[in-house]
Structures are given as C-alpha cells and as structure tokens.
Design a protein around this motif. Structure first.
Motif, short mmCIF file in Angstrom:
data_model
loop_
_atom_site.label_atom_id
_atom_site.label_comp_id
_atom_site.label_asym_id
_atom_site.label_seq_id
_atom_site.Cartn_x
_atom_site.Cartn_y
_atom_site.Cartn_z
N ASP A 64 0.74 -1.21 0.04
CA ASP A 64 -0.01 -0.08 -0.07
C ASP A 64 1.08 1.31 -0.20
OD1 ASP A 64 -2.33 1.31 -0.17
OD2 ASP A 64 -2.59 1.52 2.19
N GLU A 171 4.49 4.21 15.91
CA GLU A 171 3.99 5.60 16.46
C GLU A 171 5.00 6.45 17.54
OE1 GLU A 171 0.04 5.88 18.85
OE2 GLU A 171 -0.55 6.19 17.01
N TYR A 195 1.73 -5.83 10.10
CA TYR A 195 1.00 -4.41 10.26
C TYR A 195 0.98 -3.81 11.71
CZ TYR A 195 -1.13 -5.88 5.46
OH TYR A 195 -1.37 -6.16 4.50
N LYS A 197 -1.20 -1.16 13.45
CA LYS A 197 -2.35 -0.24 13.68
C LYS A 197 -3.17 -0.33 12.13
CE LYS A 197 -1.62 2.47 17.63
NZ LYS A 197 -1.99 3.79 18.49
N GLY A 198 -3.15 -1.61 11.70
CA GLY A 198 -3.61 -1.82 10.31
C GLY A 198 -3.13 -1.06 9.23
N LYS A 199 -1.84 -0.74 9.45
CA LYS A 199 -0.92 -0.16 8.20
C LYS A 199 0.22 -0.92 8.15
CE LYS A 199 0.96 4.25 6.29
NZ LYS A 199 1.24 5.67 6.64
N HIS A 200 0.63 -1.21 6.64
CA HIS A 200 1.57 -2.20 6.44
C HIS A 200 3.02 -1.52 7.16
CE1 HIS A 200 4.11 -4.99 4.51
NE2 HIS A 200 3.42 -5.75 4.12
N THR A 201 3.85 -2.49 7.49
CA THR A 201 5.36 -2.04 7.94
C THR A 201 5.98 -1.46 6.72
OG1 THR A 201 5.80 -4.39 7.78
CG2 THR A 201 5.35 -3.13 9.93
N SER A 203 5.53 1.27 5.37
CA SER A 203 4.93 2.47 4.82
C SER A 203 5.04 3.59 5.55
CB SER A 203 3.45 2.09 4.13
OG SER A 203 2.79 1.60 5.48
N PHE A 204 5.56 3.56 6.65
CA PHE A 204 5.72 4.60 7.59
C PHE A 204 6.72 5.74 7.39
CE2 PHE A 204 3.23 1.71 9.77
CZ PHE A 204 2.21 2.19 10.33
N ASP A 229 6.33 6.18 -1.01
CA ASP A 229 5.08 6.98 -1.24
C ASP A 229 5.57 8.24 -1.98
OD1 ASP A 229 2.97 5.62 -0.74
OD2 ASP A 229 2.93 6.18 1.24
#
Length: 384
Positions: A64, A171, A195, A197-201, A203-204, A229
């Motif tokens: 993602d 976070e 993941y 909190k629902g977001k793929h590692t 992607s942060f 991104d």
C-alpha cells in the motif's frame, strides 16, 4: 533437558513429517515453475523484462505504497534507501544493536556511522521511550538538526528494524523523529505482511527496505526492494540502481556514480508467484504459532514471543525466550541434536570487532535478549 523438551521436539518432527526439521525453507509449487519457465522461454532473464515491472507494481499494491523498486537483495535496498533519504558521510544513523549486520553495513557503505540503541522487551524493536530519554542526554540541536554533543557529528536518521516480522513501536518512533527532525528509514526486511495499527510496515518511513532472501516469508531467490510514497525518491532510487544510466535508445551515458543493483527478470518471475501466496503463508505461520503455544505450555521458563499490541505479525521466525534457569547454548545444542534446527539471535552489533567503537546507548535489554532468544522451525506447513 527433561522429558518435556523431548516431547516438544517429537511434536515438531511429527508435525513436519521429518526427522530433521530446517529452520525455514522456501515453499514452491507449479505456479513458480510456470512463471519462471515463461520467463526463460521469452529469453528476457536478466536485468529488464515484464516480470520486473509486474513484481514492482504488485509489491507496491500489497504494501500500500505508491512505488516499489526491485533490487538484488535487501542490503542493496537498505543502502539505496539511506542514500536517497539523504544520509551523508560522517552522519550518525540510529539503529538497534539487535539486528542483522546488513543494517549496520548499509550505513557504513555511505561512510556514515552506526549509532546503536536499545530495544524493547515487548516488541524486540527500538524502544521509543528509552530513545527519547537518551537523545535528551546526548543530543544538541543546531539549525534544526540533531547533533551528538560527544562526537560532534550530525545524527540524521533512525532505522528501526521489525524483528522477526514483529512491528516496532512505529507511532512512538515517529514522535521522536518529529521532535528531532530525524528521517525514518524502515528496515522492513523481515516484515512483509506485517501491520502496525492496520497499516503495513515499511509504509511509515520516508523510504523503506524489504528483503526476499531464500529464508524470508517469500523469496525471489535473492532480492530486495525499496518502497516509498514519494515518486521523486522512487525515480532516483531506480536511476541509481540501474547504474545511473541516462535513458537513450543506444548511448551509454551516466550522470553520477550508480550501482548495478537491478533485480533480474527471472528472479522477479519467481517473486510474482510467491507474492500471490503471501496471505496463505501468513495464515499458516499464525496456525503454527498456535501449535507452538500448545507444545511449549508445559516447559517452565520458556515463553513463546507473541505479536505486540496493536500489531499483526507475519511471524516470519517463531521465537522463544528462555529465562535465567537455562543456558541458551545448551538449549541450542539439544534442539539441533534432536533434529529441530534452531538458531540464536544475531550477535548484537556492538560485540562485532568492526563496530565495537561506534557510539551506543545503554544496551541492557539487548544483552538480555542475546542470552535468551532462540528461533525455532518456522516454514509454512503446506504448499497452498
């Protein structure tokens, strides 16, 4: 070792149907053969081809993120990720000492300096609270940049690693990075399909690195990827990893020193087939975790490491923690003698000769985990 350990090793061997159970093996079936055979028939087996493009697109969609750049291995991915993020020679880069050596080596390739920090017993990844306190003690800010007041060097980036597929406290780490204007570059080599909190590692961070080595949850034989991104970062990463060649129908012009890090098309073909099976692999690994919970329940002083709160792990490597009644190496000797291949965690970076003189925080949790962590067989149990 008591009868409970013998019962455990018997259960593992019966489960896998083998007298010797490897730590982690790749899992293939007809789909891999189909794609690789197709690649061979086209003749496009090297550094360009349709499967490379497809793999990059499919991978970006899975993680993602906007873009993925496929490369020859995870170390190359991390090297370029750090370079395009802006890490310079003589910078210090914060990272856990409890990591595979590729994390530190990639920093060293840039002429930068690894700066080792401690991890949390709850995540096996960088301890955000401990890091914040440490930077308050050793850091000073100049022109909105963090410097190590002891060495005088700029601290430019933080590289958290998602250990064995378990997400670090992203976070908390993002808050520290924002506070000190640090770039976050994720070493997500082990955490495809995990993941926070629902977001793929992966992607942060500003940019992140993945690995598809033969022992990872999915493989391209050898391979890695840079994910981001940011289109400009992805374009630059692609340019650097393809020898910095200026596009032209026939001329060989290069505008800077680049790297021949391109993933071959034949590896990408294997990766396309493997990527289709990731959900199944993760399901099987999570089922394996439940089995290990049952088999280990009767062994006092042994804890199976479980995914941290607010995360969903791919459980790449199943992990047990031994309490102080056990000698780690004696447990490793026993398990391997019984045919259950097991390994310790990597030697922490601050113990290695080439990195002993690097700056470091208190590493007491790292030292504790070095004495207590054992990885046990983690291969998905069927082909899917």
């Amino acid at each position: 070792m008591n009868n409970k350990w013998l019962e455990f090793t018997d259960n593992v061997k019966e489960f896998y149907g083998k007298e010797f159970v490897p730590l982690h093996e790749p899992t293939f079936n007809d789909k891999e053969v189909e794609y690789v055979t197709d690649c061979v028939k086209t003749g496009w087996v090297s550094s360009v081809g349709a499967y490379v493009n497809r793999f990059e697109e499919d991978l970006a969609k899975f993680v993602d993120v906007k873009r993925a750049v496929a490369v020859v291995n995870g170390t190359a991915a991390l090297h370029i990720a750090l370079k395009v993020a802006g890490v310079k020679a003589e910078d210090e880069v914060l990272m856990p000492s409890l990591t595979f050596i590729a994390t530190a080596n990639a920093v060293s390739y840039l002429g930068a300096v690894p700066h080792f920090i401690d991890v949390s017993i709850n995540t096996l990844g960088v301890d955000a609270d401990k890091l914040k306190i440490y930077l308050e003690q050793i850091g000073t800010t100049k022109n909105n940049q963090l410097y190590n007041r002891v060495t005088g060097r700029r601290i430019s980036a933080l590289v958290p690693m998602h250990t064995f597929g378990h997400a670090a406290d992203i976070e908390g780490l993002l808050k520290v990075c924002e506070m000190y204007n640090l770039m976050l570059v994720e070493d997500a080599a082990e955490s495809l399909g995990s993941y926070y909190k629902g977001k793929h590692t992966g992607s942060f961070g500003k940019v992140s690195a993945l690995s598809f080595n033969g022992n990872k949850i999915m493989t391209t034989g050898g391979g890695g990827a840079i994910v981001t991104d940011n289109d400009a970062i992805a374009d630059y990463a692609k340019h650097l990893t393809t020898t910095a060649k200026i596009p032209h129908r026939w001329a060989y012009e290069h505008d800077e020193i680049g790297f021949n890090y391109r993933m071959p098309n034949i590896n990408a073909a294997l990766g396309c087939a493997q990527l289709e099976k990731i959900p199944f692999f993760i399901q099987q690994k999570r089922e394996l975790t439940k089995q290990y919970e049952q088999w280990l329940a009767g062994i006092e002083g042994v804890q199976l490491f479980k995914e941290p709160a607010n995360t969903r792990s791919n459980y790449w490597l199943q992990t047990i923690l031994l309490d102080e009644q056990f000698n780690r190496d004696e447990v490793l000797d026993y398990l391997n003698e019984q045919g259950v291949m097991s390994r310790p965690i990597w030697t922490p970076m601050h113990y290695l000769a080439m990195y002993q003189n690097c700056p470091k925080s208190d590493l007491s949790v790292t030292d504790q985990l070095n004495r207590s962590v054992v990885n046990i067989p983690s291969t998905p149990i069927s082909e899917g």
